[in-house]
Enzyme design. Structure first.
Site, mmCIF file in Angstrom:
data_model
loop_
_atom_site.group_PDB
_atom_site.id
_atom_site.type_symbol
_atom_site.label_atom_id
_atom_site.label_comp_id
_atom_site.label_asym_id
_atom_site.label_seq_id
_atom_site.Cartn_x
_atom_site.Cartn_y
_atom_site.Cartn_z
ATOM 1 N N ASN A 15 0.876 -1.175 0.000
ATOM 2 C CA ASN A 15 0.000 0.000 0.000
ATOM 3 C C ASN A 15 0.910 1.221 0.000
ATOM 4 O OD1 ASN A 15 -1.767 2.065 0.471
ATOM 5 N ND2 ASN A 15 -2.367 1.400 2.545
ATOM 6 N N LYS A 17 0.108 4.209 -0.217
ATOM 7 C CA LYS A 17 -0.527 5.398 0.397
ATOM 8 C C LYS A 17 -0.295 6.610 -0.505
ATOM 9 C CE LYS A 17 -0.106 3.168 4.826
ATOM 10 N NZ LYS A 17 0.014 3.274 6.248
ATOM 11 N N HIS A 101 -9.456 1.423 4.870
ATOM 12 C CA HIS A 101 -8.194 1.589 5.595
ATOM 13 C C HIS A 101 -8.433 2.528 6.782
ATOM 14 C CE1 HIS A 101 -4.072 2.539 6.592
ATOM 15 N NE2 HIS A 101 -3.730 1.477 5.892
ATOM 16 N N GLU A 103 -6.762 4.826 7.881
ATOM 17 C CA GLU A 103 -6.460 6.244 7.597
ATOM 18 C C GLU A 103 -7.640 6.920 6.918
ATOM 19 O OE1 GLU A 103 -2.763 5.542 5.573
ATOM 20 O OE2 GLU A 103 -1.848 4.933 7.463
ATOM 21 N N GLU A 176 -5.262 -4.681 10.639
ATOM 22 C CA GLU A 176 -4.212 -3.673 10.831
ATOM 23 C C GLU A 176 -4.495 -2.891 12.117
ATOM 24 O OE1 GLU A 176 -2.249 -2.609 6.788
ATOM 25 O OE2 GLU A 176 -3.872 -1.215 7.156
ATOM 26 N N GLY A 182 2.904 2.277 10.748
ATOM 27 C CA GLY A 182 3.926 3.307 10.614
ATOM 28 C C GLY A 182 4.632 3.649 11.912
ATOM 29 N N SER A 221 3.653 -2.160 10.296
ATOM 30 C CA SER A 221 5.097 -2.264 10.540
ATOM 31 C C SER A 221 5.686 -3.615 10.153
ATOM 32 C CB SER A 221 5.421 -1.922 12.008
ATOM 33 O OG SER A 221 5.051 -0.578 12.287
ATOM 34 N N GLY A 242 2.894 -1.142 4.212
ATOM 35 C CA GLY A 242 2.961 0.277 3.868
ATOM 36 C C GLY A 242 4.379 0.667 3.500
ATOM 37 N N GLY A 243 5.063 1.334 4.426
ATOM 38 C CA GLY A 243 6.392 1.909 4.175
ATOM 39 C C GLY A 243 7.370 0.972 3.475
HETATM 40 P P1 13P Z 1 3.226 0.328 7.579
HETATM 41 O O1 13P Z 1 3.668 -0.980 6.967
HETATM 42 O O2 13P Z 1 3.978 1.502 7.051
HETATM 43 O O3 13P Z 1 3.170 0.257 9.071
HETATM 44 O O4 13P Z 1 1.704 0.560 7.075
HETATM 45 C C1 13P Z 1 0.787 -0.450 7.206
HETATM 46 C C2 13P Z 1 -0.433 -0.082 6.456
HETATM 47 O O5 13P Z 1 -1.164 0.798 6.842
HETATM 48 C C3 13P Z 1 -0.704 -0.808 5.210
HETATM 49 O O6 13P Z 1 -1.990 -0.571 4.751
#
Ligand code: 13P
Length: 260
Positions: A15, A17, A101, A103, A176, A182, A221, A242-243
């Site tokens: 993802n 983002k 999500h 967010e 999640e 993050g 993470s 994510g990251g």
């Molecule tokens: P991180 O892997 O950066 O913690 O993000 C997870 C996420 O929100 C994936 O949708």
């Protein structure tokens, strides 16, 4: 009797983002190169910002690196300035879309869109209609975990977000925990195990045998150094990353948890 979850093919989805411009698609090309040298037993997808979906799909990595979007509107079209419909994502070449999500579920003050589970369900129905597969996210806030409400919160999000017409072919659940996103924090193996078992039970109760075949991803993470341990947990059928999905080497390092 073997558990039906044994036969599930995991999915590792990135993802991105709100990250990445055209130049960053070189990371997907690099990822493709990494994957060509690996033997692994999972599906791989990259959920790009809407602006990159078409270009990513046009790289033609097909089933090897599937293209996804990160959200869709519940309506097919109309007066919704700035939004993108499931049909539009499909037309751009997406096979997947993330819905719900945290967010986006978060309220506006926390940078989100205040999406309720009811809205998430409508988006999933729109995705289904457009023949896109959805990755639906659920997860508790830190305050909810501290209050001992994790299973209750996740159970309610799941119940209210999933339409009755779900099948293992067109939906994937992603657990999640909001506090793990993050932050570099990950829940313990026991904590993840308890939530995934709860989700599996709820899916089987609601959908019967097909509920036993639905993929349940863990997200929050995930990185190359913890992927193997996390992906070995029972009822964890892949990751939403994510990251660490932004750099080919890191993402390939996570996919390597499914190396054969
Ligand atoms: P991180 O892997 O950066 O913690 O993000 C997870 C996420 O929100 C994936 O949708």
């Amino acid at each position: 009797m073997t558990s039906p979850t044994k036969k599930i093919k995991p999915l590792v989805a990135g993802n991105w983002k709100m990250n990445g411009t055209g130049a960053d698609l070189r990371e997907v090309r690099r990822l493709h190169t990494h994957l060509s040298k690996m033997k692994y037993g999972c599906d791989v997808a990259v959920c790009a910002p809407a602006t990159l979906v078409h270009r990513l799909a046009a790289m033609k990595f097909g089933a090897k690196i599937m293209t996804g979007g990160q959200d869709c509107h519940a309506a097919e079209k109309g007066a919704h300035t700035g939004d993108v419909s499931a049909e539009m994502l499909k037309d751009a070449g997406a096979k997947w879309v993330i819905v719900g999500h945290s967010e986006r579920r978060a309220d506006v003050k926390r940078g989100g869109h205040g999406e309720t589970s009811k809205i998430v369900r409508e988006k999933m129905l729109a995705a289904q209609k457009a023949e896109l597969r959805s990755i639906v996210c659920v997860g508790e806030l830190l305050s909810e975990r501290k209050a001992g409400d994790t299973l209750k919160v996740v159970g309610a999000q799941l119940r209210q977000s999933l339409p009755d017409t779900c099948s293992a072919a067109d939906i994937v659940i992603a657990y999640e925990p909001v506090w793990a996103i993050g932050s570099g924090l990950t829940p313990s193996v026991e904590q993840i195990s308890a939530v995934h078992a709860h989700i599996r039970k709820a899916l089987v109760r609601r959908f019967g045998t097909p509920g036993g075949a639905m993929r349940i991803l863990y997200g929050g993470s995930v990185k190359p150094s913890n992927a193997s341990e996390l992906m070995m947990i029972k009822d964890v059928n892949g990751a939403l990353v994510g990251g660490a999905s932004l750099k080919a080497q890191d993402f390939a390092g996570i996919i390597a948890a499914y190396q054969r």
